[in-house]
Design an enzyme around this catalytic site. Structure first.
Site, PDB file in Angstrom:
ATOM      1  CG  HIS A 172       8.213  -3.785  -5.206  1.00 47.60           C
ATOM      2  ND1 HIS A 172       7.693  -4.685  -6.116  1.00 47.60           N
ATOM      3  CD2 HIS A 172       7.170  -3.430  -4.401  1.00 47.60           C
ATOM      4  CE1 HIS A 172       6.391  -4.841  -5.881  1.00 47.60           C
ATOM      5  NE2 HIS A 172       6.058  -4.105  -4.842  1.00 47.60           N
ATOM      6  CG  HIS A 180       5.440  -2.961  -1.348  1.00 48.61           C
ATOM      7  ND1 HIS A 180       4.790  -2.249  -2.333  1.00 48.61           N
ATOM      8  CD2 HIS A 180       5.960  -2.038  -0.487  1.00 48.61           C
ATOM      9  CE1 HIS A 180       4.902  -0.954  -2.078  1.00 48.61           C
ATOM     10  NE2 HIS A 180       5.600  -0.804  -0.977  1.00 48.61           N
ATOM     11  CG  ASP A 227       2.302  -7.806  -2.422  1.00 56.74           C
ATOM     12  OD1 ASP A 227       3.257  -7.069  -2.137  1.00 56.74           O
ATOM     13  OD2 ASP A 227       1.444  -7.499  -3.276  1.00 56.74           O
ATOM     14  CG  HIS A 228       5.945  -8.209  -4.896  1.00 51.91           C
ATOM     15  ND1 HIS A 228       5.825  -8.425  -6.254  1.00 51.91           N
ATOM     16  CD2 HIS A 228       4.882  -7.439  -4.548  1.00 51.91           C
ATOM     17  CE1 HIS A 228       4.745  -7.805  -6.701  1.00 51.91           C
ATOM     18  NE2 HIS A 228       4.159  -7.197  -5.688  1.00 51.91           N
ATOM     19  CG  HIS A 236       5.084   0.358  -6.983  1.00 51.81           C
ATOM     20  ND1 HIS A 236       3.730   0.575  -7.039  1.00 51.81           N
ATOM     21  CD2 HIS A 236       5.281  -0.487  -5.923  1.00 51.81           C
ATOM     22  CE1 HIS A 236       3.134  -0.101  -6.083  1.00 51.81           C
ATOM     23  NE2 HIS A 236       4.053  -0.756  -5.388  1.00 51.81           N
ATOM     24  CG  ASP A 268       3.378  -4.283  -7.275  1.00 55.64           C
ATOM     25  OD1 ASP A 268       3.018  -5.348  -7.808  1.00 55.64           O
ATOM     26  OD2 ASP A 268       3.156  -3.999  -6.094  1.00 55.64           O
ATOM     27  CG  HIS A 302       0.245  -7.763  -8.532  1.00 60.60           C
ATOM     28  ND1 HIS A 302      -0.407  -6.624  -8.115  1.00 60.60           N
ATOM     29  CD2 HIS A 302       1.168  -8.038  -7.581  1.00 60.60           C
ATOM     30  CE1 HIS A 302       0.090  -6.229  -6.957  1.00 60.60           C
ATOM     31  NE2 HIS A 302       1.049  -7.082  -6.607  1.00 60.60           N
TER      32      HIS A 302
END
Length: 312
Positions: free
Chosen positions: A61, A63, A65-66, A138, A206, A265
């Site tokens: 996805h 976000h 942090d990814h 998520h 997530d 994670h």
């Protein structure tokens, strides 16, 4: 053979001792990356693995942090003189998101090929990999991935001889080609036995614990799964933000029965994930609290060296 490295195990923000989420697979000279959080390049450098052979990048996805490490990674791949296309896979909106990030990496010597996921389950065969994408739960559209290396059946010399198949065709038939010679068509099933067990790694993060995760992780060689919270009493927070506790991840593994599971994670507040593993191992004994840089070399069942365990 399939090499796996969990480059980063952190969620939300990088820490001095923990990079953000990313995993790399290597097979037959081709590399596949899942997620690319901030610090992925540094983690790769520390591991000694090159970004140049990355042929496929999958995103769970969008976000930060990814995906926040992507522009720098693409620039580094370009500086390494890569010219071959890179396939990028992710949920709907992928090309728009990557194009926006590329405002700081506008010129690359290789093209990007975008594959936007539309269905709840999709499969792709790219290079040596079979990639299964499956939608999870998520607070934005998010997918997990299973990465498999299939293995064809053994070549049966006696069957080839019985059918008078020319020896010069054997090698190509063994590789799966259908061939025609002197008006006669030869197919791989004429000389190959049933498919043998391949290799499989399942990755998800997530998400809430939904049944589709255990389905894809079933009998995987390695199941890498989010374990954001280890402390008791964090279940409500996990439900609110649609994440997963370590215990919930272990419950999925108990249903799927992979060879082993690595948790990843972690919340920035979860500074010592090993502290919770006694409880987690009661749910799934083959669970481990992974750390940045852990790697695993997977070999087919009948290969001499077997499977080599992780390294910190």
């Amino acid at each position: 053979m399939l090499d796996i490295c969990l480059l980063g195990t952190g969620g939300m923000m990088p820490l001095p001792y923990r990079w953000l989420t990313s995993m790399m697979a290597r097979c037959d000279g081709s590399s596949l990356l899942i997620d690319c959080g901030e610090g992925t390049q540094i983690a790769l450098k520390k591991k000694g693995w090159s970004p140049k052979p990355i042929d496929i990048i999958c995103f769970t996805h969008y976000h930060a942090d990814h995906i926040s490490g992507l522009p720098g990674l693409l620039l580094t791949m370009g500086n390494a003189e890569r010219t071959e296309p890179v396939t990028v896979i992710g949920p709907r909106g992928l090309e728009r998101v990557v194009s926006a990030l590329r405002c700081i990496a506008p010129e690359l010597p290789f093209p990007l090929r975008f594959v936007e996921l539309e269905e709840s389950r999709e499969r792709f065969c790219i290079g040596p990999y079979v990639i299964d994408a499956y939608r999870v739960n998520h607070n934005v559209t998010c997918y997990g991935y299973s990465v498999s290396i299939p293995r064809k059946g053994r070549f049966d010399v006696e069957r080839a001889k019985e059918q008078q198949i020319p020896m010069k065709l054997w090698n190509r038939l063994q590789k799966g080609e259908t061939l025609t010679l002197d008006g006669v068509t030869y197919t791989p099933d004429m000389v190959l036995g049933p498919d043998r067990r391949g290799l499989k790694v399942t990755y998800c993060t997530d998400t809430r614990p939904v049944p589709v995760i255990a389905e894809y992780a079933r009998e995987a060689d390695l199941f890498i799964c989010e374990g954001m919270y280890g402390e008791d009493g964090r279940e409500n927070k996990a439900r609110e933000y649609k994440h997963m506790t370590m215990a919930e991840a272990a419950g999925l593994a108990a249903k799927a029965q992979p060879a082993q599971m690595w948790l990843t994670h972690y919340s920035p507040l979860l500074t010592r994930p090993d502290d919770y593993m006694d409880k987690i191992k009661k749910i799934f004994p083959r669970a481990k609290a992974a750390r940045d840089g852990w790697s695993l070399e997977l070999r087919f069942d009948d290969e001499e060296d077997g499977k080599k365990d992780e390294q910190s």
